[in-house]
Design a protein around this motif. Structure first.
Motif, PDB file in Angstrom:
ATOM      1  N   ALA A   1       0.846  -1.197   0.000  1.00 17.45           N
ATOM      2  CA  ALA A   1       0.000   0.000   0.000  1.00 17.45           C
ATOM      3  C   ALA A   1       0.879   1.244   0.000  1.00 17.45           C
ATOM      4  N   ALA A   2       0.453   2.254  -0.750  1.00 14.68           N
ATOM      5  CA  ALA A   2       1.149   3.543  -0.734  1.00 14.68           C
ATOM      6  C   ALA A   2       0.585   4.362   0.422  1.00 14.68           C
TER       7      ALA A   2
ATOM      8  N   CYS B   1       6.234   9.361   3.831  1.00 14.02           N
ATOM      9  CA  CYS B   1       5.766   8.527   2.712  1.00 14.02           C
ATOM     10  C   CYS B   1       6.584   7.243   2.749  1.00 14.02           C
ATOM     11  N   ASN B   2       5.903   6.137   2.519  1.00 12.47           N
ATOM     12  CA  ASN B   2       6.614   4.859   2.531  1.00 12.47           C
ATOM     13  C   ASN B   2       7.213   4.591   1.146  1.00 12.47           C
ATOM     14  N   ASN B   3       7.867   3.453   0.993  1.00 13.99           N
ATOM     15  CA  ASN B   3       8.542   3.135  -0.270  1.00 13.99           C
ATOM     16  C   ASN B   3       7.578   3.145  -1.452  1.00 13.99           C
TER      17      ASN B   3
ATOM     18  N   ALA C   1       6.597   6.634  -2.461  1.00 11.10           N
ATOM     19  CA  ALA C   1       7.711   7.289  -3.167  1.00 11.10           C
ATOM     20  C   ALA C   1       7.796   6.806  -4.610  1.00 11.10           C
ATOM     21  N   GLU C   2       7.577   5.498  -4.825  1.00 15.19           N
ATOM     22  CA  GLU C   2       7.579   4.952  -6.193  1.00 15.19           C
ATOM     23  C   GLU C   2       6.409   5.507  -7.003  1.00 15.19           C
ATOM     24  N   GLN C   3       5.243   5.503  -6.393  1.00 15.33           N
ATOM     25  CA  GLN C   3       4.029   5.930  -7.080  1.00 15.33           C
ATOM     26  C   GLN C   3       4.094   7.391  -7.514  1.00 15.33           C
TER      27      GLN C   3
ATOM     28  N   GLY D   1       9.482  13.854  -7.600  1.00 13.61           N
ATOM     29  CA  GLY D   1      10.721  13.862  -6.834  1.00 13.61           C
ATOM     30  C   GLY D   1      10.460  13.427  -5.407  1.00 13.61           C
ATOM     31  N   ASP D   2      11.388  13.722  -4.519  1.00 14.93           N
ATOM     32  CA  ASP D   2      11.243  13.369  -3.101  1.00 14.93           C
ATOM     33  C   ASP D   2      10.115  14.209  -2.514  1.00 14.93           C
ATOM     34  N   LEU D   3       9.066  13.557  -2.048  1.00 17.20           N
ATOM     35  CA  LEU D   3       7.900  14.272  -1.527  1.00 17.20           C
ATOM     36  C   LEU D   3       8.104  14.868  -0.141  1.00 17.20           C
TER      37      LEU D   3
END
Length: 109
Positions: free
Chosen positions: A10-11, A24-26, A29-31, A36-38
């Motif tokens: 889950a995002a 933010c989890n992995n 971050a991918e989604q 860029g880095d949120l």
């Protein structure tokens, strides 16, 4: 403390009352990699004015927003909910995850 969400499918994205991303989890971050880095960024910069208005409207009374969306043939459940400290809304948590096309549905009593 263990980061239980870090490697889940889950995002998970968390912002403070001003819309600044504080976690933010992995998967999140991918989604959202195109932004860029949120961490430390304001969600206002990632949303159109209508979406930003909805985000602000959720935080004021501390409401939740739950819906499904389909993008490129992938259906997802989105759950946006307030997080609180001492009863006061401090921001929002968004959890999104893919739903299988053939997901069973059970009605239990």
């Amino acid at each position: 403390m263990i980061d239980y969400w870090k490697e889940t499918a889950a995002a998970v994205t968390v912002c403070d009352k001003n819309g600044v991303v504080v976690y933010c989890n992995n998967r999140s971050a991918e989604q959202f990699a195109k932004y860029g880095d949120l961490l430390g960024k304001n969600l206002k910069d990632c949303h159109n004015s209508s979406s930003w208005e909805k985000i602000c409207n959720l935080m004021e009374p501390g409401d939740s927003n739950i819906y499904t969306v389909e993008k490129r043939g992938v259906k997802k459940l989105i759950h946006q909910m307030p997080w609180r400290k001492d009863g006061e809304v401090k921001g929002l948590i968004e959890i999104s995850f893919e739903l299988p096309a053939d997901m069973p549905h059970f009605v239990r009593e």
